[in-house]
Scaffold this active site. Structure first.
Site, PDB file in Angstrom:
ATOM      1  N   ASP A  61       0.828  -1.217   0.000  1.00 44.56           N
ATOM      2  CA  ASP A  61       0.000   0.000   0.000  1.00 44.56           C
ATOM      3  C   ASP A  61       0.863   1.269   0.000  1.00 44.56           C
ATOM      4  O   ASP A  61       0.367   2.367   0.251  1.00 44.56           O
ATOM      5  CB  ASP A  61      -1.002  -0.001   1.156  1.00 44.56           C
ATOM      6  N   HIS A  62       2.162   1.101  -0.300  1.00 47.28           N
ATOM      7  CA  HIS A  62       3.066   2.256  -0.427  1.00 47.28           C
ATOM      8  C   HIS A  62       3.849   2.226  -1.742  1.00 47.28           C
ATOM      9  O   HIS A  62       4.334   3.253  -2.185  1.00 47.28           O
ATOM     10  CB  HIS A  62       4.029   2.321   0.768  1.00 47.28           C
TER      11      HIS A  62
END
Ligand code: ZN
Ligand code: FE
Length: 256
Positions: A61-62
């Site tokens: 999610d980064h």
């Protein structure tokens, strides 16, 4: 003196992606692009051309949008040397105390392990802007997936040492739940009570609570206050070492 223009993009459920635009040179960086499409859309709307991709750590999610964005823009991917194997498309490896430029804006790298072993933060001194990923959250901190409480406490101390007027651009909108937890620790902290009310009001209007100033964090974030007596007492450990108090705070928040 080069001040960045900063754009915040809310994606997935509660992830924040940031665009940093340095107006003199036109350089534009994205921090932690979990997904590519909303970034492309915002860039197009603003007429900005992506030149740098900055990652704080390897979680999907980064970094999920790294390769698509690199493919469409040719932007240079910057990430932790310690995480070189886990950052998709990485071009430039950086470590603690090193700096680099986004156009004319200087960025300083701080290693802040704990959430992951290779986690880094980016500090832009001229803009007083800190991009700290999942290390420090507004009123909270990241979970300890690859590090010890001791390590995370020292990472947070490093961030706590930045100037008062630092704006903390963290990677998630977790503030409301963090604030409720903070209240269970420090019931008599008036600044904390006031902040909780303000956060509830903002969330009621669906507004972001991020960024937050570091001065406010220092006064209200229990994870930055493990060496403060009222917090030690709040977790039933008066007189304990800060790292031990921090560990207890983290343990309690994990099951909150
Ligand atoms: Zn993460
Ligand atoms: Fe995350």
């Amino acid at each position: 003196m080069t001040k960045l223009q900063i754009e915040q993009i809310l994606v997935l459920r509660d992830n924040y992606i940031y665009l940093l635009h340095e107006p003199d040179s036109g350089a534009t960086a994205v921090v932690d692009p979990s997904v590519a499409e909303p970034v492309e859309e915002r860039l197009a709307a603003l007429g900005w051309k992506l030149t740098h991709i900055l990652n704080t750590h390897h979680h999907d999610d980064h970094v999920g949008g790294n390769l698509a964005l690199k493919g469409s823009s040719g932007a240079r991917v910057i990430g932790a040397r310690r995480d070189a194997q886990r950052i998709p498309g990485i071009d430039q490896l950086v470590g603690d105390g090193e700096s680099f430029l986004v156009g004319k804006a200087a960025a300083m790298v701080m290693e802040v392990p704990g959430h992951t072993s290779g986690h880094i933060a980016y500090w832009f001194p001229e803009s007083r802007a800190l991009f700290c990923g999942d290390t420090l959250f507004a009123m909270g901190c990241g979970r300890l997936f690859e590090g010890s409480a001791e390590q995370m406490w020292h990472s947070l101390l490093k961030l706590r040492g930045l100037p008062d007027d630092t704006q903390v651009y963290c990677a998630h909108e977790y503030t409301q739940s963090n604030a409720r937890f903070a209240r269970t620790v420090e019931r008599d902290n008036p600044e904390l009570a006031a902040r909780l009310a303000e956060i509830d009001a903002r969330r009621g209007r669906k507004q972001p609570t991020v960024p937050a100033s570091l001065a406010t964090e220092r006064a209200t974030n229990p994870f930055l206050r493990a060496d403060v007596d009222s917090v030690k007492r709040g977790v039933g450990l008066p007189g304990a070492e800060p790292a031990q108090v921090f560990a207890e705070l983290r343990r309690r928040k994990d099951v909150f």
